[in-house]
Design an enzyme around this catalytic site. Structure first.
Site, PDB file in Angstrom:
ATOM      1  N   GLY A  55       0.834  -1.198   0.000  1.00 18.10           N
ATOM      2  CA  GLY A  55       0.000   0.000   0.000  1.00 18.10           C
ATOM      3  C   GLY A  55       0.861   1.237   0.000  1.00 18.10           C
ATOM      4  O   GLY A  55       2.042   1.186   0.347  1.00 18.10           O
ATOM      5  N   CYS A  82       5.187  -6.120   1.904  1.00 19.18           N
ATOM      6  CA  CYS A  82       5.560  -4.706   1.897  1.00 19.18           C
ATOM      7  C   CYS A  82       4.775  -3.914   2.942  1.00 19.18           C
ATOM      8  O   CYS A  82       4.995  -4.106   4.126  1.00 19.18           O
ATOM      9  CB  CYS A  82       5.422  -4.131   0.494  1.00 19.18           C
ATOM     10  SG  CYS A  82       6.486  -2.713   0.263  1.00 19.18           S
ATOM     11  N   TYR A  83       3.832  -3.054   2.514  1.00 16.91           N
ATOM     12  CA  TYR A  83       3.046  -2.345   3.537  1.00 16.91           C
ATOM     13  C   TYR A  83       2.419  -3.342   4.498  1.00 16.91           C
ATOM     14  O   TYR A  83       2.351  -3.106   5.707  1.00 16.91           O
ATOM     15  CB  TYR A  83       1.944  -1.501   2.874  1.00 16.91           C
ATOM     16  CG  TYR A  83       1.127  -0.706   3.885  1.00 16.91           C
ATOM     17  CD1 TYR A  83       1.529   0.565   4.279  1.00 16.91           C
ATOM     18  CD2 TYR A  83      -0.031  -1.236   4.467  1.00 16.91           C
ATOM     19  CE1 TYR A  83       0.801   1.297   5.218  1.00 16.91           C
ATOM     20  CE2 TYR A  83      -0.755  -0.514   5.409  1.00 16.91           C
ATOM     21  CZ  TYR A  83      -0.337   0.750   5.773  1.00 16.91           C
ATOM     22  OH  TYR A  83      -1.056   1.469   6.703  1.00 16.91           O
ATOM     23  N   HIS A 170       8.030  -7.750  -3.180  1.00 17.75           N
ATOM     24  CA  HIS A 170       6.762  -8.199  -3.777  1.00 17.75           C
ATOM     25  C   HIS A 170       6.913  -9.571  -4.438  1.00 17.75           C
ATOM     26  O   HIS A 170       7.366  -9.655  -5.577  1.00 17.75           O
ATOM     27  CB  HIS A 170       6.270  -7.175  -4.801  1.00 17.75           C
ATOM     28  CG  HIS A 170       5.809  -5.907  -4.172  1.00 17.75           C
ATOM     29  ND1 HIS A 170       4.522  -5.730  -3.720  1.00 17.75           N
ATOM     30  CD2 HIS A 170       6.469  -4.771  -3.865  1.00 17.75           C
ATOM     31  CE1 HIS A 170       4.408  -4.535  -3.167  1.00 17.75           C
ATOM     32  NE2 HIS A 170       5.570  -3.924  -3.249  1.00 17.75           N
ATOM     33  N   GLU A 172       4.644 -11.349  -5.605  1.00 12.55           N
ATOM     34  CA  GLU A 172       3.606 -11.579  -6.616  1.00 12.55           C
ATOM     35  C   GLU A 172       4.016 -11.153  -8.027  1.00 12.55           C
ATOM     36  O   GLU A 172       3.389 -11.553  -9.000  1.00 12.55           O
ATOM     37  CB  GLU A 172       2.296 -10.883  -6.200  1.00 12.55           C
ATOM     38  CG  GLU A 172       2.309  -9.349  -6.251  1.00 12.55           C
ATOM     39  CD  GLU A 172       2.885  -8.700  -4.994  1.00 12.55           C
ATOM     40  OE1 GLU A 172       3.683  -9.353  -4.305  1.00 12.55           O
ATOM     41  OE2 GLU A 172       2.550  -7.533  -4.732  1.00 12.55           O
ATOM     42  N   ASP A 228     -14.217 -11.564 -24.267  1.00  9.41           N
ATOM     43  CA  ASP A 228     -14.773 -11.175 -22.970  1.00  9.41           C
ATOM     44  C   ASP A 228     -16.300 -11.215 -22.955  1.00  9.41           C
ATOM     45  O   ASP A 228     -16.904 -11.802 -22.060  1.00  9.41           O
ATOM     46  CB  ASP A 228     -14.282  -9.773 -22.575  1.00  9.41           C
ATOM     47  CG  ASP A 228     -12.768  -9.690 -22.570  1.00  9.41           C
ATOM     48  OD1 ASP A 228     -12.122 -10.754 -22.446  1.00  9.41           O
ATOM     49  OD2 ASP A 228     -12.235  -8.578 -22.690  1.00  9.41           O
ATOM     50  N   LYS A 367      -6.931 -11.647 -18.706  1.00 13.30           N
ATOM     51  CA  LYS A 367      -7.346 -12.196 -20.005  1.00 13.30           C
ATOM     52  C   LYS A 367      -7.175 -13.716 -20.096  1.00 13.30           C
ATOM     53  O   LYS A 367      -8.075 -14.427 -20.542  1.00 13.30           O
ATOM     54  CB  LYS A 367      -6.525 -11.537 -21.118  1.00 13.30           C
ATOM     55  CG  LYS A 367      -7.059 -11.808 -22.500  1.00 13.30           C
ATOM     56  CD  LYS A 367      -8.141 -10.821 -22.794  1.00 13.30           C
ATOM     57  CE  LYS A 367      -8.742 -10.951 -24.171  1.00 13.30           C
ATOM     58  NZ  LYS A 367      -9.731  -9.884 -24.376  1.00 13.30           N
TER      59      LYS A 367
HETATM   60  N1  GLN Z   1       4.300   2.791   1.562  1.00  9.17           N
HETATM   61  C1  GLN Z   1       5.156   1.794   2.125  1.00  9.17           C
HETATM   62  C2  GLN Z   1       6.615   2.103   1.844  1.00  9.17           C
HETATM   63  O1  GLN Z   1       6.913   2.982   1.084  1.00  9.17           O
HETATM   64  C3  GLN Z   1       4.808   0.446   1.523  1.00  9.17           C
HETATM   65  C4  GLN Z   1       5.076   0.367   0.045  1.00  9.17           C
HETATM   66  C5  GLN Z   1       4.512  -0.862  -0.593  1.00  9.17           C
HETATM   67  O2  GLN Z   1       3.654  -1.548  -0.054  1.00  9.17           O
HETATM   68  N2  GLN Z   1       4.933  -1.131  -1.820  1.00  9.17           N
HETATM   69  O3  GLN Z   1       7.490   1.480   2.414  1.00  9.17           O
END
Ligand code: GLN
Length: 511
Positions: A55, A82-83, A170, A172, A228, A367
């Site tokens: 986030g 991450c966040y 990340h 993902e 679609d 898709k």
């Molecule tokens: N905002 C948070 C940071 O800058 C998390 C970033 C993120 O989730 N990609 O560390």
């Protein structure tokens, strides 16, 4: 049958649906819910595991998204990304700070502790994708570092006893070399999932949900014949049958036989299928028009008019179905249900169709997942694998003015091109390929006589996102076969060229 379920808690990250998609790829059912979802609701969902997304916010600031701390007492494994990792740490009493000169963006080398369940059987060192301004400064009690980069000592953390995991990167995204396997480790090793879910079951769930939503109401869908809208139509047909009316406006500018194929696929499927053969009407409006934008506009407007006339006959409907897929959702501003993208050439549709609510059953799918769903629903493979086709159809592949003769000519030539590409097994490698009838004529010689006929251009491109594209290296012998067949079988084409420009500077379509 109830399935094992993973809950993705949305903290406003860029890749949330990508996380959900990866979980689905691991054959586990998954739902994305806002961080505002009440704990009771989460408890009732009985998830096998929870993933916190990334986030944009800083978790230590007042207005940043946070959840009730009860989320940590459910006894459910958690993976924070991450966040999400930062919130996990913060929520359990650790400390998050601005990273300043240790912020990391993009490709980063990381080293992992292979004793951690989420890195089990993976490489000790691999590349991950970072994107953070903040970082973990102090871990909460019971946690330890299980991965680090040069700048980030807490690249991955765990509290194995509580089954809480956090990664600053990340997993993902594709750029994280072993990200998919890391997610798999969390899902299988930590959460104990078995992978009991398939696209067939996604279809069943979607059908059930549509039935609940629609009840005894009526729904309307504009069918373009593209992948679609065809998959959406098939899904709705299975869910609500005759409560659905689908209107297929055939503008007469489809590829050869396509209109009939669409009709074949849906006419007997239990829905009210309306095909409007409006070819003459469209060609009438297009007569003498040569300017590409004018063609597009005329077709767009006429499409709406035809659809409107048909919709009026049906009267008020409760639901309007749209084949919006996830990339469209991103493009039109994520999560804002009020923004309706002008789809399949039906721009402005909701203004004049009287309906209560929109249903977008493919909204969460990418898709290739839409295609898998189509197969799971038993949709004809021809429709499932149909390549992208512009809304104005062949009108923008006939350079200059459009006549019925030119449409037939191009349809025939294009069909031969497609047949030969399929015969050479290139149809799933070349992302888009088609013929263009140029407005140019040149001199040729056939049967010892002079000809003065059209030049046909062939186009084939490889691309992943259609924003940029390279021309496909179609083997010469395939091109040769196509060329020979077209000049032999289609009258009034005596020369064939292959388009060798990329996008940019050219575009994929010619007009
Ligand atoms: N905002 C948070 C940071 O800058 C998390 C970033 C993120 O989730 N990609 O560390």
């Amino acid at each position: 049958m109830t399935h094992e379920k993973i809950l993705v808690i949305d903290f406003g990250g860029q890749y949330n649906q990508l996380i959900a998609r990866r979980v689905r790829e691991h054959k586990i059912y998954c739902e994305v819910k806002s961080y505002k979802t009440p704990i009771e609701e989460i408890r009732n969902m009985n998830p096998k595991g929870i993933i916190f997304t990334g986030g944009p916010n800083s978790v230590y600031l007042d207005n940043s998204p946070r959840m009730d701390r009860e989320i940590f007492e459910l006894g459910v494994p958690i993976l924070g990304i991450c966040y999400g990792a930062q919130f996990l740490v913060y929520g359990l009493g650790g400390k998050i700070e601005e990273a300043n000169d240790t912020a990391e963006f993009g490709r980063t080398d990381c080293e992992f502790d292979k004793k951690s369940l989420i890195f089990k059987n993976l490489k000790k060192k691999s590349v991950v994708w970072m994107s953070h301004n903040d970082h973990i400064a102090t871990l909460p009690e019971g946690f330890r570092a299980v991965g680090h980069s040069e700048k980030c000592p807490y690249g991955a953390i765990e509290n194995a006893e509580k089954k809480f995991y956090g990664v600053q990167f990340h997993p993902e995204v594709n750029h994280t070399e072993e990200g998919f396997a890391m997610l798999g480790n969390f899902l299988y090793n930590v959460c104990g999932c078995k992978g009991d879910w398939t696209m067939e079951e996604y279809a069943q769930t979607a059908i059930r949900e549509i039935r609940e939503k629609v009840g005894g109401g009526k729904a309307l869908l504009a069918l373009s014949g593209g992948v679609d809208s065809s998959v959406a139509c098939k899904l709705l047909a299975k869910a609500i049958g005759s409560q659905l009316t689908c209107i297929f406006v055939d503008h007469g500018l489809m590829r050869k036989n396509e209109g009939d194929e669409v009709e074949e696929a849906f006419a007997g499927s239990g829905v009210n299928f309306v095909r409007v053969n409006a070819g003459e009407r469209f060609l009438g409006k297009l007569k003498g028009v040569t300017e590409p934008e004018a063609k597009r506009k005329i077709i767009g407007e006429e499409f709406i008019r035809v659809f409107e006339e048909e919709a009026k006959k049906i009267g008020k409907v409760d639901f309007l179905v749209q084949g919006t897929i996830y990339p469209d959702v991103i493009e039109s501003g994520l999560g804002d249900a009020a923004v309706i993208k002008s789809h399949h050439n039906v721009g402005g549709l909701p203004d004049y169709v009287d309906f209560k609510e929109i249903i977008e059953p493919l909204r969460m799918l990418f898709k290739d997942e839409v295609r898998k769903l189509g197969i799971a629903l038993g949709l004809d493979e021809k429709l499932v694998w149909r390549q992208p086709f512009p809304g104005p159809g062949l009108a923008i592949r006939i350079i200059g003015d459009i006549t019925p003769e030119k449409v037939t000519l191009l349809q025939d030539a294009d069909a031969i091109f497609r047949e030969e590409i399929a015969a050479a097994h290139l149809d799933r490698d070349i992302n888009q390929y088609f013929a263009v009838l140029t407005n140019m004529r040149s001199v040729g010689v056939m049967g010892d006589g002079r000809t003065y006929d059209y030049t046909l251009a062939l186009r084939g491109v490889s691309t992943t996102d259609f924003m940029t594209a390279d021309f496909s290296r179609i083997p010469y012998d395939v091109l040769e076969k196509v060329s020979t067949r077209i000049v032999n079988e289609v009258k009034h084409i005596n020369r064939i060229v292959y388009d060798i420009t990329s996008k940019p500077p050219a575009t994929i379509e010619w007009e």
